[in-house]
Design a protein around this motif. Structure first.
Motif, mmCIF file in Angstrom:
data_model
loop_
_atom_site.group_PDB
_atom_site.id
_atom_site.type_symbol
_atom_site.label_atom_id
_atom_site.label_comp_id
_atom_site.label_asym_id
_atom_site.label_seq_id
_atom_site.Cartn_x
_atom_site.Cartn_y
_atom_site.Cartn_z
ATOM 1 N N CYS A 179 0.864 -1.192 0.000
ATOM 2 C CA CYS A 179 0.000 0.000 0.000
ATOM 3 C C CYS A 179 0.897 1.237 0.000
ATOM 4 N N PRO A 180 1.403 1.641 -1.158
ATOM 5 C CA PRO A 180 2.413 2.701 -1.225
ATOM 6 C C PRO A 180 1.922 4.068 -0.770
ATOM 7 N N LEU A 181 0.599 4.296 -0.726
ATOM 8 C CA LEU A 181 0.054 5.604 -0.320
ATOM 9 C C LEU A 181 -0.386 5.617 1.146
ATOM 10 N N LEU A 182 -0.136 4.529 1.880
ATOM 11 C CA LEU A 182 -0.637 4.395 3.250
ATOM 12 C C LEU A 182 -0.129 5.529 4.140
ATOM 13 N N GLU A 183 -1.082 6.215 4.823
ATOM 14 C CA GLU A 183 -0.751 7.324 5.709
ATOM 15 C C GLU A 183 -1.100 7.034 7.165
ATOM 16 N N PHE A 184 -2.111 6.190 7.395
ATOM 17 C CA PHE A 184 -2.576 5.883 8.752
ATOM 18 C C PHE A 184 -2.579 4.379 8.936
ATOM 19 N N LEU A 185 -1.948 3.906 10.030
ATOM 20 C CA LEU A 185 -1.900 2.474 10.323
ATOM 21 C C LEU A 185 -2.166 2.244 11.805
ATOM 22 N N SER A 186 -3.161 1.391 12.097
ATOM 23 C CA SER A 186 -3.478 1.019 13.465
ATOM 24 C C SER A 186 -3.584 -0.493 13.556
ATOM 25 N N LEU A 187 -2.776 -1.092 14.429
ATOM 26 C CA LEU A 187 -2.801 -2.533 14.669
ATOM 27 C C LEU A 187 -3.012 -2.749 16.156
ATOM 28 N N SER A 188 -4.060 -3.499 16.514
ATOM 29 C CA SER A 188 -4.340 -3.686 17.943
ATOM 30 C C SER A 188 -4.742 -5.122 18.243
ATOM 31 N N TYR A 206 -0.314 3.604 15.164
ATOM 32 C CA TYR A 206 -0.870 3.234 16.462
ATOM 33 C C TYR A 206 -0.737 1.722 16.624
ATOM 34 N N LEU A 207 -0.022 1.302 17.643
ATOM 35 C CA LEU A 207 0.212 -0.113 17.900
ATOM 36 C C LEU A 207 -0.238 -0.437 19.322
ATOM 37 N N ASP A 208 -0.948 -1.556 19.471
ATOM 38 C CA ASP A 208 -1.460 -1.944 20.783
ATOM 39 C C ASP A 208 -1.533 -3.463 20.829
ATOM 40 N N GLY A 209 -0.629 -4.094 21.582
ATOM 41 C CA GLY A 209 -0.657 -5.550 21.660
ATOM 42 C C GLY A 209 0.647 -6.117 22.188
ATOM 43 N N GLU A 210 0.784 -7.430 22.086
ATOM 44 C CA GLU A 210 1.991 -8.124 22.540
ATOM 45 C C GLU A 210 2.983 -8.198 21.383
ATOM 46 N N PHE A 211 3.644 -7.088 21.138
ATOM 47 C CA PHE A 211 4.662 -7.044 20.089
ATOM 48 C C PHE A 211 6.014 -7.427 20.698
ATOM 49 N N LYS A 212 6.633 -8.458 20.150
ATOM 50 C CA LYS A 212 7.940 -8.863 20.656
ATOM 51 C C LYS A 212 9.053 -7.994 20.102
ATOM 52 N N ASP A 213 8.863 -7.513 18.892
ATOM 53 C CA ASP A 213 9.866 -6.627 18.292
ATOM 54 C C ASP A 213 9.227 -5.903 17.112
ATOM 55 N N ILE A 214 9.670 -4.666 16.879
ATOM 56 C CA ILE A 214 9.120 -3.849 15.809
ATOM 57 C C ILE A 214 10.264 -3.139 15.103
ATOM 58 N N PHE A 215 10.269 -3.227 13.783
ATOM 59 C CA PHE A 215 11.272 -2.540 12.974
ATOM 60 C C PHE A 215 10.557 -1.498 12.105
ATOM 61 N N LEU A 216 10.912 -0.248 12.277
ATOM 62 C CA LEU A 216 10.417 0.788 11.371
ATOM 63 C C LEU A 216 11.483 0.976 10.296
ATOM 64 N N GLU A 217 11.327 0.209 9.218
ATOM 65 C CA GLU A 217 12.382 0.132 8.212
ATOM 66 C C GLU A 217 12.390 1.332 7.262
ATOM 67 N N ASN A 218 11.214 1.769 6.877
ATOM 68 C CA ASN A 218 11.129 2.840 5.881
ATOM 69 C C ASN A 218 9.884 3.668 6.170
ATOM 70 N N THR A 219 9.972 4.530 7.187
ATOM 71 C CA THR A 219 8.826 5.349 7.595
ATOM 72 C C THR A 219 9.293 6.795 7.840
ATOM 73 N N PRO A 220 9.876 7.443 6.850
ATOM 74 C CA PRO A 220 10.503 8.749 7.069
ATOM 75 C C PRO A 220 9.521 9.892 7.301
#
Length: 416
Positions: A179-188, A206-220
């Motif tokens: 989704c190359p135009l994605l501007e808003f992301l919520s995972l819960s 927006y992130l809400d949950g049992e995340f063991k690890d998160i990489f923001l690779e390309n979110t400038p």
């Protein structure tokens, strides 16, 4: 006497449509009885929103379910023209095959916004959803989500909200990157998820949950981040690495304006080898909110200091301390505040709110640091968790002794 003129029906079509869009779908359909001119005006509405209020209330759940299915099916059969938005918010419909038929119909009618808020169940998103290639907004709640291998993404999607979805990490990552135009992301409400996010136009996360690890690779382009991370008391629930999570997670977001971190987020950021000064300065960051920071853990305090001292335009800071342990360990011996932190200045900081303060040394030293480095500071609100009146008064007296570089700085003390 002649009939009085029908002034409403003679209004321009754009105004009539505006009136109908302000009504619920049930009331919009009721306008059919007004006159022959109104009979089918509702049928060209482009936004359709359904919930239990569309049908008469009843204590018989199967009856409500049947009536709701008939109502929605009837609306779709009589509808004319494109449907840009379809929203279904109900706990009554979960695994009905009717939903599959509705989605198939919508996939052929140029749907742009789709919201499915269903009750907990086993609803599996049908493959026709992935043919809705004009989608700009997608919200799914309590569904099983499994894109076909041929699916390459939604080219126009700008908003994605997934709540308590059964899906593989690979499928989420593939969906986001597709989704190359994605501007808003919520995972819960995700469990034990290791996630990499590549979304070059993402602005709100927006992130809400049992995340063991998160990489923001390309979110400038991220400007706002809100994270709640749940885990057991053992920090090993998070992925362990020598890489500093603070840099790994926040090292590539130069446009960040607001950062909110709830339970365990600061602990997660503290994992890894501290590199010293961060490789980034958050020149746009104006608001930081961090909740349940353990001031007994020097590595978490260090994260807090790193963020504050690398945000030269910070205006508002909110920090809540996590409850001290019932049998607390001796506070970590090395003194963070004997380093060069008082050489930093926080030239824009105006408001500080510290809550659940118990009076341990690192909490007080952090407040002393803020008072001594913020020349335009106006208000510092300290809310104490201490129940002992003498201990509370002792803490207040000590705080009042701290020097303030701002002549306007006021200390306000509150009790939980």
């Amino acid at each position: 006497m002649g009939e009085s003129p029908d002034l409403v029906s003679d209004l321009p079509q754009s105004i009539l449509e505006n009136i109908l869009t302000r009504l619920s779908i049930r009331d919009a359909i009721r306008t059919s009885v007004l006159s022959t001119k109104w009979r089918y005006k509702w049928s060209t509405l482009t936004d359709l929103m359904f919930d239990e209020k569309c049908v008469p209330a009843a204590t018989d759940r199967p009856l409500v379910e049947t009536n709701l299915v008939r109502f929605i099916t009837g609306v779709l059969l009589l509808h004319q023209g494109p449907i840009h938005k379809f929203q279904l918010s109900t706990s009554f419909l979960q695994c009905r095959p009717d939903i599959d038929q509705w989605l198939l119909f919508l996939s052929r009618n140029g749907i742009k916004e789709l919201v499915l808020e269903l009750g907990e169940g086993e609803f599996r998103v049908p493959s026709c959803l992935f043919k809705c290639l004009k989608l700009t907004r997608l919200e799914l709640c309590h569904c099983e989500f499994d894109p076909p291998k041929s699916f390459t993404g939604f080219s126009y999607l700008k908003s994605l909200n997934l709540h308590q979805i059964l899906v593989s990490p690979e499928a989420i990552e593939s969906l986001i990157s597709g989704c190359p135009l994605l501007e808003f992301l919520s995972l819960s409400y995700f469990d034990s998820l290791v996630l990499s996010i590549s979304a070059p136009n993402l602005m709100y996360l927006y992130l809400d949950g049992e995340f063991k690890d998160i990489f923001l690779e390309n979110t400038p382009k991220l400007v706002a981040i809100s994270v709640s991370m749940y885990m057991h008391e053992d920090v090993s629930d998070f992925e362990q690495s020598s890489d500093y999570n603070l840099v790994k997670f926040l090292g590539g977001v130069p446009l960040l304006e607001k950062l909110v971190g709830y339970i365990y987020f600061t602990k997660y950021l503290s994992i890894g080898d501290d590199p010293g000064r961060l490789p980034i300065t958050y020149i746009h960051l104006k608001t930081i909110e961090l909740y349940q920071v353990s001031f007994e853990d020097a590595s978490e305090v260090l994260v807090l200091l790193r963020l504050v001292t690398h945000s030269p335009n910070l205006k508002e800071l909110k920090v809540s301390a996590s409850p001290i342990q019932l049998f607390p360990l001796e506070e970590e011996s090395f003194d963070l505040f004997e380093r060069d932190y008082f050489e930093y200045k926080l030239p824009r900081l105006e408001t500080v709110r510290m809550t659940d303060v118990s009076g341990i040394r690192n909490e007080l030293e952090f407040i002393r640091f803020l008072l001594g480095t913020s020349p335009v500071l106006e208000t510092v609100i300290v809310t104490s968790s201490l129940s002992d009146k003498d201990a509370r008064m002792e803490m207040v007296v000590e705080l009042l002794r701290f020097p303030r570089v701002s002549p306007r700085a006021q200390l306000l003390f509150l009790q939980d």
